[in-house]
Structures are given as C-alpha cells and as structure tokens.
Design a protein around this motif. Structure first.
Motif, short mmCIF file in Angstrom:
data_model
loop_
_atom_site.label_atom_id
_atom_site.label_comp_id
_atom_site.label_asym_id
_atom_site.label_seq_id
_atom_site.Cartn_x
_atom_site.Cartn_y
_atom_site.Cartn_z
N THR A 23 0.79 -1.18 0.04
CA THR A 23 0.10 -0.05 -0.15
C THR A 23 1.06 1.29 -0.03
N PRO A 24 0.52 2.43 -0.50
CA PRO A 24 1.04 3.54 -0.43
C PRO A 24 1.72 4.04 0.93
N ARG A 25 0.87 3.82 1.99
CA ARG A 25 1.32 4.13 3.38
C ARG A 25 2.56 3.20 3.80
N HIS A 26 2.49 1.71 3.35
CA HIS A 26 3.51 0.94 3.81
C HIS A 26 4.76 1.34 3.00
N ALA A 79 5.78 4.06 1.53
CA ALA A 79 6.30 5.26 2.01
C ALA A 79 7.04 5.05 3.37
N GLY A 80 6.87 3.91 4.21
CA GLY A 80 7.78 3.80 5.42
C GLY A 80 8.87 2.93 5.31
N ASP A 94 13.21 14.25 3.76
CA ASP A 94 12.47 13.10 3.88
C ASP A 94 12.62 12.33 2.38
N GLY A 128 11.04 9.97 1.32
CA GLY A 128 9.71 9.69 0.79
C GLY A 128 9.39 10.49 -0.20
N ASP A 129 9.57 11.76 -0.01
CA ASP A 129 9.11 12.87 -1.00
C ASP A 129 9.90 13.08 -2.24
#
Length: 456
Positions: free
Chosen positions: A115-118, A120-121, A307, A309-310
């Motif tokens: 998933t996108p959230r995972h 990103a982690g 970050d 992730g960005d």
C-alpha cells in the motif's frame, strides 16, 4: 546556433530483414531472444505467424490489442505454456507463475505490504542501505555496476521486506543469482517444439544445484522467523515475511505457497530494479549532458527535502532518465499469454490456444509509437510530455490484474538509490564497457557494466 548534442543511441540488436529458419530460430531463442525480431515487429500493429513448431503466434504491438488481452478480456488469456516451462521449475506457485485461486490468495496476502502508506515507510531504510552501499566505493575504483546494483537492491529488499533477516551470505547470493539466470533462465529448444516434460532439458540440469541453494536459504529464513515469532510474537518485525507466515492455514496460503512466494521475491523481486538501475547509470555515463541535469536536480532536492519519501515526486528529471532506461531496456522483455477460447478482435481472428507475445522490447522501440525510438531521450518522460504516452505502449511493470505488485516500491527504491549514488559519485564507462542486451528472464548486459567510480 543549436548546440544541443546528438542523442546517445544505446546498443541493441538490429531488426532482422528476413525470417530465420526453424533451426536458426531455436538457436537464437536459446542464445538471445532479443535478436529474433524482424522489421515487422517494430513497424506493424500485430503479426500473426505460423512457427512450424506449434499453433499460431501473435506478436501484439497495438496498445488497444494489448489492453484487450491484459485488461478488457483478461479472463480469456492465461499464462503461456512456454513461459511457464521456464519459470515454474524455479518459482513453482510464486506470484509470477501461480494462476487461478492460488494467485488470488497470494496477491491478497501480499497486498497490505505494498500500500502507499507502507511503501512510504520503507523510504528511510532504503536511504540507510543506499548510503551505506555508496560509502563502500573508493575514488578511482573500477567496478561492475551490473553486479553492484544486484547487491544493492538485494540489500534493500532484505532490509525492507525481511527486516535484514535473510539467512546466508549476501556475496554468495550474488554469485548464485548469476548462475540461476544463466542456467534456469533460458528457454530450452525442447520447450519450443512441445517435447514431453519427462524429457530432460539439458539447459536446466546445471541449474538444479542453485535451486537447492535458494530452497535451503528460504527454509532457513522461515525457520529463523518462526522461532523468533514463537519466542517473542510482539517483538518480531511485522514485515513481508511475518505477513506471509501469518497467512498460513485454511483459506490462506499453504506452507509450500509461502516458500514459493519468498523464493519469488528473494530470487527475482530485486532483479528487475537492479537491471534498470545498471542500464540507467550506463546511459547517463554515455549522455553526460543528461547526467549534469540530474546531478543538479539531486543536489537541490537533497539540500531542501530531508524526507526521502518525498524525493520521487520532486525529482522529475531523475525519474525520467530511469523510465527512459526502462523503455530502452525493459527489465522484463516479454509478456506471454495463451487464448483459452476463440474470439475476434477487430479484423484479427484469435483461435483457441493461440500464443500471444506482448514484447515490451519491441513495443518500446516501435516506429509507429515513438519518435526516434532507438535514442536515449529522457525528455519523453518529462512532466509536460507524459500525457502523449499511451498507458499500453509503455509496459515496464506490465498491466492489468497481473501488473507488478511492487511497481511503486521499485520506483521509490530506484529514485532514492540514484539520488544517493549520483550525489556522491560519478560513474564513467571504460573502453571495455561494451554491453550487449541479452534476455535471460530479465534484460541483462552481457559482459557486465565495468565502470570507473570518481568522487564528485
């Protein structure tokens, strides 16, 4: 006066001007399938041919036909038999080779990790591994970037999906991956002529020892994690490995399916990204004007955006060179399907059992779909130009229900790795850097990618 440099034309087989004989075809398919395709494959929307060794073969280049096969009527197309004969001995019922309910169960079990959230982690671990890897280089060193990118992406995979808990020695792993693709990763001529399965494939007999290596490695990895979960269930990592193990049982995955999926991700999950990164660094070295633009972008983003992730969203030029490298050297050069039932698509009669080859290799270089298709031109993927690219003319991760589950993971990983490497180091080719693309499951540089590393 326009001083824009002439674009770099990376090495690739020239389209054949005459069809090969059956014997020639068998020889080419074993040695390097990328050398098989002729002018029509790079110019026509589709080609329907009789091979002389089986049913009809359709080479699908038209984005609308590709969408029909992979998306609109995907239920009428299963994995092609020749492809399965190559991959199933390695991956068995892993996600790349499973079909039907087995595939659905596996995809459902893995979906939460991607998933996108995972994803990103995973950015911070990807950054840590990449920085540690970059720190091992020495100014002026000559290295094989193809091998190095295999090791980097393996280490990222191990850290993110397995919390650094894969059994075995990473350096031994790299050697075994090479052996796996050299032996088990080739199409055997006996598969093309439909020989019975009981007849030994000489190309693969040498690969059984490497399969045992991977199965042993996965078995040890699973036992290590199960022991850890038994001792400390709350303190164990909630990662890809734990998620698969928790899916074991009724309605979930069998023990064999879990092992097959771990084999798939450890043995092949990092390989496609590794190849794309290697080709990207090679193309940048041969197009230094593009490299300078990327280096400038990397320095600006890393100075202002802590970050990682960005970074993917803030580095359009870096992303573009990676995507253009995947266009020219798609990690997975072919997608194979077989028609379950007869049907008609526009003026094409599709018989039951027809074999379809959707070739990112030829589609990505097709004369009707791309301007100057053989050139390295990252500007194709600049934000202002992206809308001109049809979804089904660019297929580095496939499409449809079986689109690569790790595509977003791979894109984030690639941009972070490139940013870290290119901020610290410059990679230049040598006189002996003369890679030739060869299809062995992935698009690999024959002879590797020897390059000089210089501190920036």
């Amino acid at each position: 006066m326009d001083m824009k440099p002439r674009p770099f034309i990376p090495p690739a087989p020239k389209p054949r001007t005459s069809p090969p004989s059956t014997l020639q075809m068998l020889r080419i398919v074993y040695r390097n399938p990328l050398e098989l395709w002729g002018e029509p494959s790079y110019n026509e929307p589709y080609i329907s041919i009789r091979t002389g060794i089986g049913g009809p073969l359709v080479i699908a280049n038209d984005p609308a036909l590709i969408r029909h096969i992979l998306v609109d009527n995907a239920q009428n197309y299963r994995m092609a038999r020749v492809r399965q004969k190559v991959l199933r001995p390695i991956l068995r019922d892993g996600l790349l080779t499973a079909e039907g309910e087995v595939w659905k169960r596996s995809r459902k079990a893995m979906a939460p990790v991607f998933t996108p959230r995972h994803i990103a982690g995973f950015a911070q671990p990807m950054l840590r591994v990449s920085e540690d890897f970059a720190g091992r280089y020495r100014d002026g060193a000559i290295v094989d970037i193809a091998r190095d990118m295999t090791m980097l992406t393996y280490e990222i995979l191990a850290e993110t999906l397995f919390s650094g808990e894969i059994a075995g020695n990473p350096s031994e792993f790299g050697k075994q991956v090479d052996h796996l693709f050299e032996t088990m990763g080739r199409i055997d001529p006996l598969d093309l002529i439909g020989a019975p399965d009981w007849l030994p494939r000489l190309t693969r007999l040498r690969g059984y020892s490497v399969l045992r290596f991977f199965r042993d490695l996965v078995g040890k990895t699973i036992r290590m994690r199960k022991d850890k979960l038994a001792r400390d269930p709350d303190g164990s990592p909630n990662d890809f490995l734990t998620l698969l193990l928790k899916a074991e049982g009724a309605g979930g995955l069998s023990a064999d399916e879990i092992e097959d999926n771990i084999i798939t991700f450890i043995g092949a999950g990092h390989e496609t990204t590794a190849r794309a990164l290697g080709w990207t660094l090679y193309c940048l070295a041969e197009a230094p004007w593009e490299r300078e633009r990327v280096e400038t972008e990397v320095e600006a983003v890393l100075a202002s955006t802590p970050d990682p992730g960005d970074w993917l969203g803030k580095m359009p030029l870096t992303r573009a060179v990676f995507e253009e490298a995947m266009r020219l050297y798609p990690p997975a050069a072919s997608i194979s399907r077989e028609a379950i039932e007869a049907e008609r698509w526009r003026d094409l009669d599709i018989v039951k059992g027809a074999q379809f080859q959707i070739m990112p290799w030829t589609i990505h270089r097709h004369r009707r779909l791309w301007k100057n298709p053989d050139a390295f031109l990252p500007e194709r993927f600049h934000p202002e130009n992206r809308e001109a690219i049809d979804r089904y003319q660019y297929l580095p991760f496939g499409a449809g229900p079986r689109v690569c589950i790790g595509a977003s993971f791979a894109m984030q990983e690639a941009i972070i790795a490139l940013a870290v490497l290119l901020r610290q180091w410059r990679f230049d080719t040598l006189p002996r850097t003369r890679p030739w693309p060869v299809q062995k499951l992935t698009t690999q540089p024959q002879g590797g990618l020897p390059m000089r590393v210089s501190r920036r």
